[in-house]
Design an enzyme around this catalytic site. Structure first.
Site, PDB file in Angstrom:
ATOM      1  CG  HIS A 148      -1.744   1.211   1.410  1.00 45.20           C
ATOM      2  ND1 HIS A 148      -3.056   1.286   1.005  1.00 45.20           N
ATOM      3  CD2 HIS A 148      -1.432   2.439   1.914  1.00 45.20           C
ATOM      4  CE1 HIS A 148      -3.526   2.511   1.271  1.00 45.20           C
ATOM      5  NE2 HIS A 148      -2.553   3.225   1.834  1.00 45.20           N
ATOM      6  CD  GLU A 149       1.890   3.371   3.715  1.00 42.34           C
ATOM      7  OE1 GLU A 149       2.073   4.475   3.189  1.00 42.34           O
ATOM      8  OE2 GLU A 149       0.884   3.110   4.402  1.00 42.34           O
ATOM      9  CG  HIS A 152       0.083   6.218  -0.914  1.00 42.13           C
ATOM     10  ND1 HIS A 152      -1.063   6.782  -1.434  1.00 42.13           N
ATOM     11  CD2 HIS A 152      -0.276   5.689   0.279  1.00 42.13           C
ATOM     12  CE1 HIS A 152      -2.075   6.605  -0.585  1.00 42.13           C
ATOM     13  NE2 HIS A 152      -1.617   5.929   0.471  1.00 42.13           N
ATOM     14  CD  GLU A 210      -5.063   6.445   1.842  1.00 43.31           C
ATOM     15  OE1 GLU A 210      -4.944   5.243   2.161  1.00 43.31           O
ATOM     16  OE2 GLU A 210      -4.133   7.249   1.928  1.00 43.31           O
TER      17      GLU A 210
HETATM   18 ZN   LIG Z   1      -2.542   5.318   2.190  1.00 36.20          ZN
END
Ligand SMILES: [Zn+2]
Length: 296
Positions: A148-149, A152, A210
């Site tokens: 997830h990170e 981004h 997100e």
């Molecule tokens: Zn996030």
């Protein structure tokens, strides 16, 4: 002026070509979460400025942590574990952003109670010990957080955000001081007690960013052989821990439940990718095994 505008348009068009291979059923690279184009907006923030600022901020953070004896040494088993997980995920990064081939990836662990982790532009990753211990993460769940990170950073959300938030004119180049405010930490999983990273600006990503990071993250992790169902277990743990000790992310971000629903919807796309990595038939995958939350 006219010529400069044309250059910008050319840049935007070039950015538009950063997309997936066309779907081909027999091509393993074509399954999973479909790759979409990177935001065209992001080209109006200078990539090299972003990278330099991120490099500086990351090394400042590590130095400060070292001084406070909060930088976990490389020999620590948890650091080795994080780096081993990153080493499996990183080779899949180019699918989502071809420039990741040139990134100098770094993974560090900071001794802090915070339930948090981030990846700065250019592949500079940090985990806080709090997220590992308070959620008792399995390797699959660590891979979901990391994916997830990393997503981004790969999708250049900070770069896009820097352009959107400052409403700069299209032709102006952002200065370093402005940019540095947009490299910060993902607030998704930030709890109230900031310490080591207290001086870093918290990055507020949009709901759309997100969601994209959740999906890109599970795709990255599945390709590395991590169980995408761990993403659901991760968010269930987040909700359980949050019920005892509220974390800020729930006030500014989509709730755990809507994230879980979004991820559930995409499971049919990513489970076959994972099953292929494991050499198993997708219908014969054993159920996902999480680990219990620590007793509080
Ligand atoms: Zn996030």
């Amino acid at each position: 002026m006219k010529k400069f505008k044309l250059t910008l348009i050319a840049l935007a068009l070039a950015a538009g070509t950063v997309s997936a291979q066309p779907p081909a059923p027999m091509n393993p690279k074509a399954d999973g979460i479909p790759v979409t184009k990177l935001s065209r907006l992001r080209v109006f923030a200078d990539e090299q400025d972003m990278d330099q600022q991120s490099k500086l901020q990351y090394s400042q953070l590590l130095n400060e942590a070292k001084q406070k004896e909060a930088l976990v040494p490389e020999s620590d088993p948890q650091v080795k574990r994080l780096r081993a997980i990153a080493a499996r995920i990183v080779p899949n990064a180019q699918r989502w952003n071809p420039s990741a081939a040139n990134w100098q990836w770094e993974v560090n662990l900071l001794n802090s109670d915070q339930v948090n982790a981030f990846c700065m532009p250019g592949g500079r990753i940090a985990f806080f010990t709090g997220i590992l211990t308070k959620l008792n993460l399995t390797d699959d769940e660590v891979a979901m957080v990391m994916g997830h990170e990393i997503a981004h950073a790969l999708r250049e959300h900070a770069r896009k955000r820097a352009v959107q938030s400052t409403a700069v004119s299209l032709a102006s180049k952002l200065g370093g001081a402005v940019l540095s405010s947009y490299l910060g930490i993902d607030p998704r999983i930030t709890d109230a007690g900031a310490n080591v990273a207290g001086q870093l600006t918290v990055m507020k990503f949009s709901r759309g960013d997100e969601t994209e990071s959740d999906l890109v993250g599970i795709d990255l992790a599945a390709r590395a052989g991590f169980d995408p169902r761990a993403g659901i277990a991760l968010w269930q743990k987040m909700s359980a821990v949050n019920a005892q000790q509220p974390m800020e992310f729930l006030s500014t971000h989509p709730s755990g439940n809507s994230r879980i629903q979004d991820m559930q919807k995409q499971m049919p796309l990513v489970l076959p990718v994972y099953a292929r990595q494991r050499g198993l038939d997708v219908n014969k995958l054993p159920p996902y095994q999480t680990s219990p939350l620590p007793k509080s």
